[in-house]
Design an enzyme around this catalytic site. Sequence first.
Site, PDB file in Angstrom:
ATOM      1  CB  CYS A   7      15.231   2.661  -2.007  1.00 35.73           C
ATOM      2  SG  CYS A   7      16.571   4.003  -2.181  1.00 35.73           S
ATOM      3  CB  CYS A  39      20.026  -1.941  -2.682  1.00 35.31           C
ATOM      4  SG  CYS A  39      20.565  -0.755  -1.437  1.00 35.31           S
ATOM      5  CG  ASP A  52      15.086  17.691  15.243  1.00 38.36           C
ATOM      6  OD1 ASP A  52      14.454  16.714  15.131  1.00 38.36           O
ATOM      7  OD2 ASP A  52      16.131  18.065  14.676  1.00 38.36           O
ATOM      8  CB  CYS A 111      13.300  11.591  12.153  1.00 33.64           C
ATOM      9  SG  CYS A 111      13.817  11.109  13.511  1.00 33.64           S
ATOM     10  CG  PHE A 134      16.072  16.476  21.969  1.00 31.89           C
ATOM     11  CD1 PHE A 134      16.544  15.478  22.629  1.00 31.89           C
ATOM     12  CD2 PHE A 134      14.936  16.954  22.474  1.00 31.89           C
ATOM     13  CE1 PHE A 134      15.931  14.711  23.886  1.00 31.89           C
ATOM     14  CE2 PHE A 134      14.315  16.243  23.527  1.00 31.89           C
ATOM     15  CZ  PHE A 134      14.860  15.214  24.205  1.00 31.89           C
ATOM     16  CB  CYS A 190      23.936   5.347  -4.155  1.00 30.91           C
ATOM     17  SG  CYS A 190      22.528   5.283  -2.897  1.00 30.91           S
ATOM     18  CD  GLN A 229      17.680  17.502   9.870  1.00 35.84           C
ATOM     19  OE1 GLN A 229      17.154  16.673   9.316  1.00 35.84           O
ATOM     20  NE2 GLN A 229      17.374  17.714  11.212  1.00 35.84           N
ATOM     21  CD  GLU A 259      22.464  16.747  21.265  1.00 35.78           C
ATOM     22  OE1 GLU A 259      22.834  15.634  21.562  1.00 35.78           O
ATOM     23  OE2 GLU A 259      21.473  17.320  20.790  1.00 35.78           O
TER      24      GLU A 259
END
Length: 410
Positions: free
Chosen positions: A72, A69, A341, A367, A273, A146, A246, A293
């Site tokens: 990860c 997979c 953000d 992020c 944002f 998972c 999130q 936004e």
Amino acid sequence: MTETRLEITELGHRGDGIALTEHGPVYVAGGLPGEVVAARIQNGRAIKPEFTQKSPDRIDPVCKHYAACGGCSVQHLAEEHYLAWKRTLVEKALKDRGIETHVSETIAATDGGRRRAVFTATRAGRSVLLGYHEKSSHKLVDVSECPVLDPAITGALKGLKSLAADLVPKKGELRITVLSTTSGLDVAFDKADKAYERKIPSLSQKTVELGLARLTINGEVLLEVRPPLLDMGGAGLLPPPGGFTQATLTAEDTLSKLVLDGVGKTRTVADLFSGVGTFALRLARQSNVHAVEGDAAAIASLDRALRKPQGLKKVTFEKRDLFRRPLVRDELEPFGAVVFDPPRAGAQAQAEMLAKSKVKTIVAVSCNPATLARDLRILIDGGYALHSVTPVDQFRFSPHIEAVAVLKRE
């Protein structure tokens, strides 16, 4: 092609081990610093590495699908070193922009598992596969477990595959976004077979039997058994189907606390944002907030939430593409603090405007460490002092990391 002995010295930003050779770096999938492998080298990557010396920091992966997979990449690294590596990702990005500062230790925010997951489904003969793509491949891994997900989502995998079997196109892939809410799972299918209309009765029945809160197909809400609500710091919100949230509730609470602490007792705050209002609704407990936004569906969700009494201070909002039309200096003047953000592309245009403003406090949430560092460099060059940088891990076992930075104009 002969085998080469490789000594891994560091962990790359995508989770691969890196061995330095006279011909340049070689990337070793699944490798850890301190390990030695024998492998053939092709295009800078180790092919079928055999580990002759393993790191004491190596642990057994927790998922049976890990070897194939692509979801990860670092399940094999012990927790302490894993969190330290995430912190290093932020530190390196800042140093690349000439920013020397203390970076706090990584906050682990993965408790309860990811409440939002995006799966892919496709046909394989008479069967339907549902899961994630393999590493660096278009081949799909049919997942039956998972460990990083909310158990409510994992428990629904069999039922989701049954729904997907009625919707997957004859050619191509089906996208499924699943969100765990306070009233059940919110499921949105995209790129479904256009002939799904004739299956509406059976799809509706399966939705009820599976206990889903809402089912959306190709942007159309097919059935809403219960409003799939999210708790935004005490304010109820109905998210748009398949919309962004999130990934974990723990991370949302952690990021929000860092934002609130960074803003302090400022009376007026701009939340740029803003999405569906993750921070705006919490900030409005103590400050007047203006949320901006670009996504119409997200703004509509915030609008609906504000129509109900929530015990908040004044909240205004506008739909605006901040990449093309950032708030300029005069528009920023009323605000004592600004929170932004943005998506992974960052907020370069907005940062350039903020650097020219008199806003006292800026809280940047990101992020993507690389674009965060770029935007912070702009603000620092504009006269802001960087007070803190805190990494927050909400994508367990992945190379992704969030960070919150607080800046002040002295």
